[in-house]
Design a protein around this motif. Structure first.
Motif, PDB file in Angstrom:
ATOM      1  N   LYS A 112      -5.553   5.252  -0.055  1.00  0.00           N
ATOM      2  CA  LYS A 112      -6.532   4.210  -0.316  1.00  0.00           C
ATOM      3  C   LYS A 112      -6.626   3.935  -1.817  1.00  0.00           C
ATOM      4  O   LYS A 112      -6.788   4.827  -2.629  1.00  0.00           O
ATOM      5  N   GLY A 113      -6.515   2.670  -2.177  1.00  0.00           N
ATOM      6  CA  GLY A 113      -6.612   2.273  -3.575  1.00  0.00           C
ATOM      7  C   GLY A 113      -5.309   2.351  -4.338  1.00  0.00           C
ATOM      8  O   GLY A 113      -5.232   1.885  -5.479  1.00  0.00           O
ATOM      9  N   ASN A 127       0.854  -1.182   0.000  1.00  0.00           N
ATOM     10  CA  ASN A 127       0.000   0.000   0.000  1.00  0.00           C
ATOM     11  C   ASN A 127       0.893   1.236   0.000  1.00  0.00           C
ATOM     12  O   ASN A 127       1.611   1.493   0.965  1.00  0.00           O
ATOM     13  N   GLY A 164      -0.016   4.988   2.231  1.00  0.00           N
ATOM     14  CA  GLY A 164      -1.283   5.008   2.947  1.00  0.00           C
ATOM     15  C   GLY A 164      -2.439   5.564   2.150  1.00  0.00           C
ATOM     16  O   GLY A 164      -3.501   5.834   2.704  1.00  0.00           O
ATOM     17  N   SER A 212      -1.953   0.904  -4.870  1.00  0.00           N
ATOM     18  CA  SER A 212      -1.295  -0.329  -4.473  1.00  0.00           C
ATOM     19  C   SER A 212      -0.249  -0.761  -5.494  1.00  0.00           C
ATOM     20  O   SER A 212      -0.256  -0.340  -6.651  1.00  0.00           O
TER      21      SER A 212
END
Length: 266
Positions: A69-70, A64, A67, A72
């Motif tokens: 979100k989404g 990740n 940090g 990756s």
């Protein structure tokens, strides 16, 4: 318009981080100083390292980034020894739905006795940006490792020496860089690894890492890199033929990036 600015934000993150491919949690935890290591993830950091593996190995990892979100980084690597040779493959998908980079690679490595490993890798790159199309490119890697003394390995790796670029649909480039490094094994419990990396048109970076085995199947790891200054930490559990590795890296501006990988030795 909001979507456009969001895309620019993600592009900034990718440009800030893309010079360094995902090398797996073990190498990451060692400050990404993996050019002189023999590991299944060497198929991404220095392909010559898989020539030192005695068994077939498969591993997959997830990171990740910062940090977000989404955002990756998903990777998989595989290597198999065949007499004096080793075959390797790698896959990496990095990005979000609107911006995605995919890199796949094939490697042929050879051991010239127990002290000299050579390898060449061929990589296929694909970049896709929503509403802007996609682009493709091919690059080459060359790597070498040499055991200068019983406990000392020296290594070098060159990535994209022909300075291959994506096609005319984009200005994005594939970084060309060269690495030199050493790995010193103090004992069955302790090793130290170092690396100097020079990316074309950028300042050189020095990296160093330390691995200490608490017991035979549990290892603690830590590392640093200086340009920019980043810190790394992680651990590994090697139980029978199953490997579980975890690492976290700290970027001074973008924050923390945890990653985990699961591997199996056949």
């Amino acid at each position: 318009m909001g979507k456009f600015y969001l895309l620019l934000f993600f592009v900034f993150i990718f440009i800030s981080a893309r010079a360094q491919d995902n090398n797996g949690p073990r190498i990451t935890a060692l400050g990404n100083a993996g050019v002189a290591l023999q590991d299944v993830w060497s198929v991404k950091s220095n392909q010559a390292g898989i020539a030192g593996l005695k068994r077939a190995f498969l591993a997959a990892g997830y990171e990740n980034k910062f940090g977000v979100k989404g955002l990756s980084n998903q990777s998989a690597v595989f290597s198999i020894p065949v007499k004096d040779y080793a075959l390797g493959a790698s896959f990496n998908s990095y990005g979000v739905s609107d911006y995605n980079e995919i890199k796949t690679g094939l490697t042929l490595a050879r051991s010239f006795g127990p002290k000299l490993f050579l390898a060449i890798g061929l990589n296929y790159h694909q970049l896709k940006i929503t509403d802007y199309g996609s682009a493709k490119a091919v690059s080459v890697d060359v790597g070498v490792q040499y055991q200068a003394f019983p406990n000392l390995w020296l290594a070098s790796h060159i990535s994209n020496p022909n300075q291959s670029k994506y096609d005319n649909n984009t200005d994005q480039i594939i970084p060309a860089h060269i690495q030199f490094g050493a790995n010193y094994i103090f004992s069955d419990q302790l090793l130290i690894t170092t690396e100097v990396e020079k990316i074309l048109d950028a300042q050189a970076d020095f990296k160093a890492g330390l691995e200490y085995k608490l017991v035979k199947f549990v290892a603690l790891r830590g590392g640093i890199s200086v340009n920019p200054f980043k810190q790394y930490a992680g651990f590994g559990v090697n139980y029978q033929r199953i490997n579980i590795d975890f690492a976290v890296s700290s970027h001074p501006v973008l924050g923390y990036s945890p990653q985990v990988a699961l591997g199996y030795e056949f």
